[in-house]
Design an enzyme around this catalytic site. Structure first.
Site, PDB file in Angstrom:
ATOM      1  N   CYS A   1      -1.603   4.921  -6.306  1.00 43.03           N
ATOM      2  CA  CYS A   1      -1.827   3.618  -6.901  1.00 43.03           C
ATOM      3  C   CYS A   1      -0.499   3.192  -7.523  1.00 43.03           C
ATOM      4  CB  CYS A   1      -2.926   3.719  -7.953  1.00 43.03           C
ATOM      5  SG  CYS A   1      -3.800   2.170  -8.185  1.00 43.03           S
TER       6      CYS A   1
ATOM      7  N   CYS B   1       0.678  -2.244  -3.958  1.00 50.56           N
ATOM      8  CA  CYS B   1       0.112  -1.034  -3.372  1.00 50.56           C
ATOM      9  C   CYS B   1       1.233  -0.277  -2.672  1.00 50.56           C
ATOM     10  CB  CYS B   1      -0.999  -1.401  -2.392  1.00 50.56           C
ATOM     11  SG  CYS B   1      -2.147  -0.074  -2.154  1.00 50.56           S
TER      12      CYS B   1
ATOM     13  N   CYS C   1      -5.422   0.884  -4.282  1.00 55.87           N
ATOM     14  CA  CYS C   1      -5.202  -0.485  -4.771  1.00 55.87           C
ATOM     15  C   CYS C   1      -6.150  -1.424  -4.046  1.00 55.87           C
ATOM     16  CB  CYS C   1      -3.771  -0.923  -4.514  1.00 55.87           C
ATOM     17  SG  CYS C   1      -2.539   0.042  -5.387  1.00 55.87           S
TER      18      CYS C   1
END
Length: 141
Positions: A11, A90, A83
């Site tokens: 993430c 992302c 994400c």
């Protein structure tokens, strides 16, 4: 003896979604999978509400916010980005491992009362607890 498969949850901040996924996998699928998480721009902490909603389901997560560079040379079986939308930063993973995207909304962006925010964290936790193990069971090496 069968070796555990390794999964990396990626993430941006590595403070909520990827940490929740790491904790759930290590506690519930730890016989088959070893999970770690990292971010491209680590926040440097785990969001207190992420820890709170994990504790609500009996998980005492002792992780830390980590940068993707720590794992660049680690051979993963699977790399999962968490994400939610393309507008978010992302990360792209340049290391080893098959890449899969499994998006979840960022609970750290929730607003409203404390109860409203916690409800969003709980929903994301529950979605991760359902979808991530299902994904990993499909991909057991």
């Amino acid at each position: 003896m069968k070796l555990k498969s390794k999964v990396l949850f990626l993430c941006t901040g590595n403070s909520c979604r990827s940490q929740i996924a790491e904790a759930i996998v290590n506690s519930r699928l730890g016989d088959e999978w070893e999970a770690v998480s990292a971010g491209t721009k680590p926040a440097g902490y785990i969001h207190p509400n992420a820890l709170r909603v994990l504790a609500e389901i009996g998980l005492d997560h002792q992780g830390r916010s980590k940068h993707t560079d720590e794992f660049r040379e680690t051979p993963f079986d699977l790399v999962v980005t968490v994400c939610e939308d393309a507008a978010e930063d992302c990360p792209v993973w340049l290391g080893q491992g098959k890449r899969v995207h499994l998006g979840f909304p960022d609970p750290a962006k929730a607003s409203g009362s404390d109860a409203d925010v916690l409800a969003v964290f709980r929903q994301v936790r529950d979605d991760i607890a359902q979808k991530v193990p299902a994904l990993l069971k499909q991909r057991t090496v």
